[in-house]
Design an enzyme around this catalytic site. Structure first.
Site, short mmCIF file in Angstrom:
data_model
loop_
_atom_site.label_atom_id
_atom_site.label_comp_id
_atom_site.label_asym_id
_atom_site.label_seq_id
_atom_site.Cartn_x
_atom_site.Cartn_y
_atom_site.Cartn_z
CB THR A 1 22.06 23.92 37.36
OG1 THR A 1 21.79 23.57 36.00
CG2 THR A 1 22.30 22.68 38.21
CG HIS B 1 18.18 23.10 25.77
ND1 HIS B 1 17.54 23.18 26.99
CD2 HIS B 1 17.91 21.86 25.29
CE1 HIS B 1 16.93 22.03 27.24
NE2 HIS B 1 17.13 21.23 26.22
CB CYS C 1 25.58 26.17 37.26
SG CYS C 1 25.30 27.09 35.76
CD GLU D 1 19.39 21.17 35.70
OE1 GLU D 1 19.60 21.38 36.92
OE2 GLU D 1 19.69 21.99 34.81
CB SER E 1 16.45 26.99 31.36
OG SER E 1 16.03 27.54 32.59
CB SER F 1 23.76 26.32 25.33
OG SER F 1 22.53 27.03 25.32
CG HIS G 1 14.57 22.31 31.71
ND1 HIS G 1 15.77 21.66 31.98
CD2 HIS G 1 14.90 23.35 30.91
CE1 HIS G 1 16.76 22.28 31.38
NE2 HIS G 1 16.26 23.31 30.71
#
Length: 348
Positions: free
Chosen positions: A196, A73, A226, A158, A255, A298, A156
């Site tokens: 995550t 993203h 994560c 994920e 996110s 990201s 989302h």
């Protein structure tokens, strides 16, 4: 607890690239006195793996490479890959039969693999291994007869991919209020997993509410948020007492980048999510001394360099890391791509 690698020093020297000549600075009223850079920031191991996967696929195949959804993203990353030849599509049906398609770091549902196989697509799965771990947990809990509570943001990518592992057995909760509306008895056979890239603090509160209402609920042995998400939030929290405003470099649909803004707001510090330096409004710094800068998992480091250049151009001489920390996590490339590259190497 942080998952950081070894620290390289608490107070490193000021990076020379961030300095400007004194004669130039003297002619420019600085927007702030100094800028502090959070560490760690920027690309995580999962993002590096996903981006490298697309880059290597473009080099390896003498045909178009399609990517399902944004590989990560970040608008800059997507544009760069498009310029190199990647073709981004909303779903696998948009890729021509028999073509090569890369699945994004956010993960996909099993049905996506099935539809891709039916179209004879050469699939490369760039799902972050930490997201894959959550998918495995969802399948295992559902197979054992649990209803799975997925803490995450509905819609989302994920979350959509994780729900696809057992759509009849998974419900999503986004808040403590959602926990209160779950239609289950206190002793229901429940388990929970999480997206995550959530806020560590907010997720802790939601899980506490789940455990209070459902004392027998099962959960993962290790948290699902994560290491990169928690580390970046930790780094911002550590820096916030020393800044008056925070800039978070990341795209609107990221996110983990949005969570960094929320961390600052929760501490009473104004924060702004920016794609790059072109989004900066000088009025944000009126009357302030110190600005903080970080970037989502990201966002490439060159965007941080552009923001630093903006501050230099606006008279700021003192631009330095708050702390300098290493993350020593790496992930191997997807097995499909490793196999293809090894075969090509053996045939040379």
């Amino acid at each position: 607890m942080s998952n950081l690698g070894k620290a390289r020093g608490a107070d490193p020297p000021e990076p020379r690239a961030f300095l400007i000549p004194a004669r130039v600075a003297a002619t420019i009223p600085p927007v702030v006195k100094r800028v502090l850079l959070a560490s760690p920031r920027g690309f995580c191991a999962g993002v590096e793996r996903a981006v490298e996967t697309v880059e290597l696929a473009l080099e390896h195949y003498n045909e178009p490479v399609y990517v399902r959804h944004q590989i990560v993203h970040n608008a800059h990353v997507v544009r760069d890959l498009e310029e190199r030849g990647a073709i981004f599509v909303e779903n696998e049906n948009e890729a021509p039969e028999g073509s090569t398609i890369v699945f994004s770091a956010h993960g996909v549902a099993p049905s996506v693999f099935e539809r891709s196989a039916a179209r004879r697509l050469n699939t490369i799965d760039a799902t972050c291994p930490l997201v894959t771990k959550v998918h495995v947990q969802a399948r295992r809990y559902a197979a054992e007869g649990y209803t799975v509570v997925l803490v995450g943001h509905a819609g989302h990518e994920e979350v959509v991919g994780t729900m696809g592992e057992a759509p009849e057995s998974i419900v999503v909760v986004e808040s403590v209020e959602d926990v209160g509306t779950l239609p289950f008895a206190s002793d229901a056979k429940l388990a929970y997993i999480t997206q995550t890239t959530l806020s560590v603090d907010e997720t802790t509160v939601i899980i506490a509410a789940l455990r209070e209402r459902f004392p027998t609920i099962r959960g993962p042995q290790r948290e699902d948020i994560c290491y990169a998400t928690s580390n970046r939030q930790w780094a911002v929290k550590e820096m916030l007492p020393h800044v008056d405003v925070l800039l978070v470099i990341g795209s609107r649909n990221s996110s983990n980048s949005n969570r960094l803004v929320e961390v600052a707001h929760a501490a009473g510090i104004p924060a702004y999510l920016i794609d790059d330096d072109s989004d900066i409004d000088p009025s944000w710094f009126d009357g302030l001394d110190t600005a903080g800068v970080t970037s989502g998992a990201s966002a490439p480091e060159r965007l941080v360099e552009r923001v630093c250049a903006w501050f230099r151009a606006n008279g700021v001489e003192q631009i330095e890391p708050y702390r300098l920390m290493d993350e020593d996590v790496t992930f191997r490339l997807p097995v499909e791509l490793r196999r293809e590259l090894a075969l090509a190497e053996s045939q040379r």
